[in-house]
Design an enzyme around this catalytic site. Sequence first.
Site, mmCIF file in Angstrom:
data_model
loop_
_atom_site.group_PDB
_atom_site.id
_atom_site.type_symbol
_atom_site.label_atom_id
_atom_site.label_comp_id
_atom_site.label_asym_id
_atom_site.label_seq_id
_atom_site.Cartn_x
_atom_site.Cartn_y
_atom_site.Cartn_z
ATOM 1 N N TYR A 10 -12.406 29.262 -106.894
ATOM 2 C CA TYR A 10 -10.951 29.338 -106.967
ATOM 3 C C TYR A 10 -10.433 30.775 -106.860
ATOM 4 C CZ TYR A 10 -11.524 24.604 -108.725
ATOM 5 O OH TYR A 10 -11.872 23.281 -108.863
ATOM 6 N N ARG A 45 -8.380 17.508 -110.513
ATOM 7 C CA ARG A 45 -9.114 18.557 -111.244
ATOM 8 C C ARG A 45 -8.967 19.903 -110.528
ATOM 9 N NH1 ARG A 45 -13.641 19.508 -114.713
ATOM 10 N NH2 ARG A 45 -15.386 20.605 -113.761
#
Length: 324
Positions: free
Chosen positions: A289, A257
């Site tokens: 991220y 993921r």
Amino acid sequence: MASMKIIMAEDRHLIEQFLEMLAAERGAAANSLAAYERDLVDFFTRTGASTQSTTTEDIRHYLDLLHREKRAASTASRRLSALRQYFLFLFREGLKADNPAIGIDSPRLPVRLPGVLSEEDVNKLLSCAEAIHREKNNLQSARLLALLEMLYATGMRITELISLPRRAFAPDRPVLFVRGKGGAERMVPMGDQARTALLAYLTILKRDKPDMAASPWLFPSRGAMGTLSRMRVQQMLKSLAQEAGIRPELLSAHKMRHAFATHLLAHGADLRAVQKMLGHADISTTQIYTHVLEERLRTLVSEKHPLAQRDQTESPQSKPKQDG
């Protein structure tokens, strides 16, 4: 619930009401409900407070106790979150006159970037799974390839993937309908490669296990739950990692993921789009991220900005030498 026998009957009754609300209104899974229960019971048994007598100082004392025991900040933060939600529920329902969890700061969590598989690693895994399937051409190899392709192509949580109903997938539809945390449904695009792998798996499932093919689940099992377990999928992935020459501890469904999100962003995807595909309710969750975006922006500026290009053309090596 056995663990709740050691606390007062009134507290037990109120916690049960809270858990019922989480299950009914938020669609909380059994594992989540059990975790909430453990955290609340731990607070009441260790502080000696009751629901009605709990004060802000009781909660601060409890957090201090966890700190002295050198519990992880994430553990303390999770337990504080359970207390906040519990007392907010009681206050809103008129079951407690005040909310003692208001105004308590969460423990400072260290910023940790998730371990990410490289694109090279993912390609090795996919190539290995494809080679195994070409060699064996059986249900197990087809299922493994389909699971891997879907994890990487969609970024789904493992619990979302193994609990997908058959109706969530249609061969002529480029998206899956996924029910995530809290029962929220979202559309997740699925590429041709993942769709092809899934169709191949379903064809072999119907051929080899027609009784299981009639199951309402996309990944059925003969186990008590009727679907593949998370543990079984993790075992399959670890075995595949060994076959592909990748350290098994580097691979898990959750790391696939992370790879999905990181690789999308590295190739220019919008953070908001990735947030929707991951099923994050809050953009702040997806912002873990942003290190990928920052690196991409630095590269973009250094390579594409007019001033950067001018610097390159006017570097000392390119300037004509002045006469002495």
